[in-house]
Design an enzyme around this catalytic site. Structure first.
Site, PDB file in Angstrom:
ATOM      1  N   ASP A  43       0.752  -1.399   0.129  1.00  0.00           N
ATOM      2  CA  ASP A  43       0.141  -0.156   0.091  1.00  0.00           C
ATOM      3  C   ASP A  43       0.730   0.774   0.161  1.00  0.00           C
ATOM      4  O   ASP A  43       1.407   1.621   1.169  1.00  0.00           O
ATOM      5  CB  ASP A  43      -1.048   0.155   1.142  1.00  0.00           C
ATOM      6  CG  ASP A  43      -1.648   0.964   1.455  1.00  0.00           C
ATOM      7  OD1 ASP A  43      -1.826   2.351   0.797  1.00  0.00           O
ATOM      8  OD2 ASP A  43      -3.018   0.873   2.004  1.00  0.00           O
ATOM      9  N   THR A  78      -8.552   1.994 -19.180  1.00  0.00           N
ATOM     10  CA  THR A  78      -7.351   1.553 -18.295  1.00  0.00           C
ATOM     11  C   THR A  78      -9.305   1.429 -17.452  1.00  0.00           C
ATOM     12  O   THR A  78      -9.882   1.803 -17.655  1.00  0.00           O
ATOM     13  CB  THR A  78      -6.655   2.550 -16.982  1.00  0.00           C
ATOM     14  OG1 THR A  78      -7.248   3.124 -17.090  1.00  0.00           O
ATOM     15  CG2 THR A  78      -5.860   2.655 -18.323  1.00  0.00           C
ATOM     16  N   PRO A  79      -9.109   0.521 -16.290  1.00  0.00           N
ATOM     17  CA  PRO A  79      -9.918   0.166 -15.454  1.00  0.00           C
ATOM     18  C   PRO A  79     -10.643   1.595 -14.686  1.00  0.00           C
ATOM     19  O   PRO A  79     -11.672   2.337 -14.869  1.00  0.00           O
ATOM     20  CB  PRO A  79      -9.599  -0.569 -14.266  1.00  0.00           C
ATOM     21  CG  PRO A  79      -8.623  -1.597 -15.163  1.00  0.00           C
ATOM     22  CD  PRO A  79      -7.591  -0.606 -16.105  1.00  0.00           C
ATOM     23  N   TYR A 102      -8.916  15.149  -7.296  1.00  0.00           N
ATOM     24  CA  TYR A 102      -8.195  14.259  -8.066  1.00  0.00           C
ATOM     25  C   TYR A 102      -7.489  15.499  -8.972  1.00  0.00           C
ATOM     26  O   TYR A 102      -6.613  15.813  -8.972  1.00  0.00           O
ATOM     27  CB  TYR A 102      -8.784  13.606  -9.557  1.00  0.00           C
ATOM     28  CG  TYR A 102      -8.048  12.856 -10.625  1.00  0.00           C
ATOM     29  CD1 TYR A 102      -7.274  11.915  -9.660  1.00  0.00           C
ATOM     30  CD2 TYR A 102      -7.794  13.272 -11.841  1.00  0.00           C
ATOM     31  CE1 TYR A 102      -6.458  11.572 -10.326  1.00  0.00           C
ATOM     32  CE2 TYR A 102      -7.098  12.514 -12.684  1.00  0.00           C
ATOM     33  CZ  TYR A 102      -5.836  11.666 -12.030  1.00  0.00           C
ATOM     34  OH  TYR A 102      -5.692  10.878 -12.817  1.00  0.00           O
ATOM     35  N   LYS A 152      -2.811  15.647  -8.661  1.00  0.00           N
ATOM     36  CA  LYS A 152      -2.353  16.007 -10.073  1.00  0.00           C
ATOM     37  C   LYS A 152      -1.254  17.186 -10.123  1.00  0.00           C
ATOM     38  O   LYS A 152      -0.214  16.657 -10.665  1.00  0.00           O
ATOM     39  CB  LYS A 152      -2.684  15.638 -11.724  1.00  0.00           C
ATOM     40  CG  LYS A 152      -3.832  13.768 -11.391  1.00  0.00           C
ATOM     41  CD  LYS A 152      -2.649  13.053 -11.019  1.00  0.00           C
ATOM     42  CE  LYS A 152      -3.298  11.764 -10.365  1.00  0.00           C
ATOM     43  NZ  LYS A 152      -2.496  10.355 -10.666  1.00  0.00           N
TER      44      LYS A 152
HETATM   45  N1  LIG Z   1      -6.830   5.896 -16.931  1.00  0.00           N
HETATM   46  C1  LIG Z   1      -6.269   7.883 -17.490  1.00  0.00           C
HETATM   47  O1  LIG Z   1      -7.756   7.926 -18.351  1.00  0.00           O
HETATM   48  C2  LIG Z   1      -6.007   8.274 -16.361  1.00  0.00           C
HETATM   49  C3  LIG Z   1      -5.121   9.776 -17.215  1.00  0.00           C
HETATM   50  C4  LIG Z   1      -4.324  10.470 -16.875  1.00  0.00           C
HETATM   51  C5  LIG Z   1      -3.442   9.892 -15.634  1.00  0.00           C
HETATM   52  N2  LIG Z   1      -4.050   8.605 -14.546  1.00  0.00           N
HETATM   53  C6  LIG Z   1      -2.939   8.570 -14.024  1.00  0.00           C
HETATM   54  O2  LIG Z   1      -2.573   6.769 -14.225  1.00  0.00           O
HETATM   55  C7  LIG Z   1      -2.140   6.057 -13.150  1.00  0.00           C
HETATM   56  C8  LIG Z   1      -2.445   4.499 -13.248  1.00  0.00           C
HETATM   57  O3  LIG Z   1      -3.755   4.862 -14.436  1.00  0.00           O
HETATM   58  P1  LIG Z   1      -4.301   3.185 -14.592  1.00  0.00           P
HETATM   59  O4  LIG Z   1      -5.989   4.208 -15.499  1.00  0.00           O
HETATM   60  O5  LIG Z   1      -3.453   3.327 -14.945  1.00  0.00           O
HETATM   61  O6  LIG Z   1      -5.682   3.376 -12.803  1.00  0.00           O
HETATM   62  P2  LIG Z   1      -5.864   1.718 -12.823  1.00  0.00           P
HETATM   63  O7  LIG Z   1      -7.313   2.086 -11.831  1.00  0.00           O
HETATM   64  O8  LIG Z   1      -5.743   0.861 -13.799  1.00  0.00           O
HETATM   65  O9  LIG Z   1      -4.811   0.982 -11.883  1.00  0.00           O
HETATM   66  C9  LIG Z   1      -4.356   2.260 -10.631  1.00  0.00           C
HETATM   67  C10 LIG Z   1      -3.791   0.522  -9.748  1.00  0.00           C
HETATM   68  O10 LIG Z   1      -2.990   1.656  -8.582  1.00  0.00           O
HETATM   69  C11 LIG Z   1      -3.350   0.380  -8.313  1.00  0.00           C
HETATM   70  N3  LIG Z   1      -3.558   1.757  -6.792  1.00  0.00           N
HETATM   71  C12 LIG Z   1      -4.697   1.826  -5.513  1.00  0.00           C
HETATM   72  N4  LIG Z   1      -4.706   2.260  -4.517  1.00  0.00           N
HETATM   73  C13 LIG Z   1      -3.231   2.456  -4.303  1.00  0.00           C
HETATM   74  C14 LIG Z   1      -2.677   1.762  -3.294  1.00  0.00           C
HETATM   75  N5  LIG Z   1      -2.469   2.384  -2.255  1.00  0.00           N
HETATM   76  N6  LIG Z   1      -1.158   0.803  -2.775  1.00  0.00           N
HETATM   77  C15 LIG Z   1      -0.402   0.622  -4.484  1.00  0.00           C
HETATM   78  N7  LIG Z   1      -0.971   0.446  -5.594  1.00  0.00           N
HETATM   79  C16 LIG Z   1      -2.744   1.535  -5.512  1.00  0.00           C
HETATM   80  C17 LIG Z   1      -5.160  -0.106  -7.386  1.00  0.00           C
HETATM   81  O11 LIG Z   1      -5.075  -1.128  -7.382  1.00  0.00           O
HETATM   82  C18 LIG Z   1      -4.755  -0.228  -9.853  1.00  0.00           C
HETATM   83  O12 LIG Z   1      -3.617  -1.793  -9.861  1.00  0.00           O
HETATM   84  C19 LIG Z   1      -2.501   6.807 -12.216  1.00  0.00           C
HETATM   85  O13 LIG Z   1      -1.817   8.014 -10.927  1.00  0.00           O
HETATM   86  C20 LIG Z   1      -3.902   7.834 -12.845  1.00  0.00           C
HETATM   87  O14 LIG Z   1      -4.196   9.188 -11.662  1.00  0.00           O
HETATM   88  C21 LIG Z   1      -4.963   7.863 -15.694  1.00  0.00           C
END
Ligand SMILES: NC(=O)c1ccc[n+]([C@@H]2O[C@H](COP(=O)([O-])OP(=O)(O)OC[C@H]3O[C@@H](n4cnc5c(N)ncnc54)[C@H](O)[C@@H]3O)[C@@H](O)[C@H]2O)c1
Length: 271
Positions: A61, A187-188, A152, A156
């Protein structure tokens, strides 16, 4: 140099490796020859990475500093050091500014404190090794505020400024830090937000209007992460790297101004 030799000998810690871009980055680093320590709270997600002789998975975590420090120690015990941190773990939940409370606290904990914890856990080891590369996950939300995502958006912007702070404080140690700023990525996490649009079609249509290259894949962002992690980006530090398919380049105006024939004759230009 083959793909598998590009990052040979490098050791990478990847947070949020159980899903989305963290998962894609862990797999891309493995493919390029790096050794990877994959961290996530989601053990099922970690299991789904499969097995590899250069992969170790750890339930961690990122909000718990001891957890992250222990994972860094494991990386050193297993692979002899840490060269790369890819800090992708994050959460995104809606909440308006006036209601900011539980979501605000959780978001700041995971996105900001979690990223800081991971950086603090690796920097002393990178310094001892003579350098390293840190890749953080900011977002286009560091620049543009999406409605009802106050926590959020703020988190960021904080991740981006944390990254710049690391870049200026630790250049002297040979440590670089750059922030990825993705737009919409399949992504999810994005899937959860997509539900608010009512249908997949409505969601994709909205993205088509705002993100000129359309919805990104996690793999496309992972390629940018690998570039920032590698020596190929050796002169880059403190950068906000827009991997946003043109989202922030595009004006909010949806209708182009009318193109009129302009009289460019000498008489028109001088008269
Ligand atoms: N998907 C998008 O469109 C998007 C766009 C810009 C930025 N982001 C950023 O990219 C990064 C990855 O996002 P994603 O879209 O792959 O999301 P995702 O939900 O697919 O993956 C995020 C992962 O982080 C893990 N996580 C959450 N809290 C945690 C904790 N306390 N300790 C350890 N692991 C933890 C989750 O279990 C998950 O596996 C994030 O920081 C997100 O904010 C996403």
């Amino acid at each position: 140099m083959t793909a598998a030799e590009e990052m040979q000998g490098k050791v990478a810690l990847v947070t949020g490796a159980g899903s989305g871009m963290g998962r894609a980055t862990a797999l891309a680093l493995l493919e390029k020859g790096a050794s990877v320590v994959a961290l996530d709270v989601d053990e099922g997600g970690l299991l789904a990475l499969g097995s590899h002789d250069r992969l170790v998975t750890v339930r961690c975590d990122v909000t718990d500093r001891d957890d992250v420090v222990a994972a860094a120690a494991l990386a050193i015990a297993t692979f002899g050091g840490i060269d790369i941190l890819c800090a992708s773990a994050g959460i995104c939940r809606p909440e308006s500014v006036v209601d900011a409370g539980a979501v605000w606290t959780a978001t700041m904990n995971v996105n900001v404190k979690g990223t800081l914890n991971a950086c603090q856990a690796v920097i002393p080891h990178m310094r001892a090794r003579g350098g390293g590369s840190i890749v953080t996950w900011a977002s286009t939300n560091a620049f543009q505020a999406t409605p009802n995502l106050a926590a959020y958006n703020v988190s960021k912007a904080a991740v981006l400024m944390l990254t710049k702070s690391i870049a200026v404080d630790h250049a002297v140690d040979g440590i670089r830090a750059n922030a990825l700023c993705p737009g919409w990525v399949r992504t999810p996490m994005a899937g959860d937000l997509a539900e608010a649009y009512g249908s997949e079609e409505a969601w994709l249509a909205s993205i088509a209007r705002t993100q000129p290259l359309g919805l990104a894949t996690a793999e496309a962002v992972a390629r940018a992460a690998v570039f920032l992690a590698s020596d190929a980006s050796s002169m880059m530090t403190g950068s906000a790297v827009m991997v946003d398919g043109g989202l922030t380049a595009k004006s909010a105006s949806t209708s182009p101004p009318p193109v009129r024939a302009i009289d460019m004759s000498a008489a028109a230009m001088t008269g």
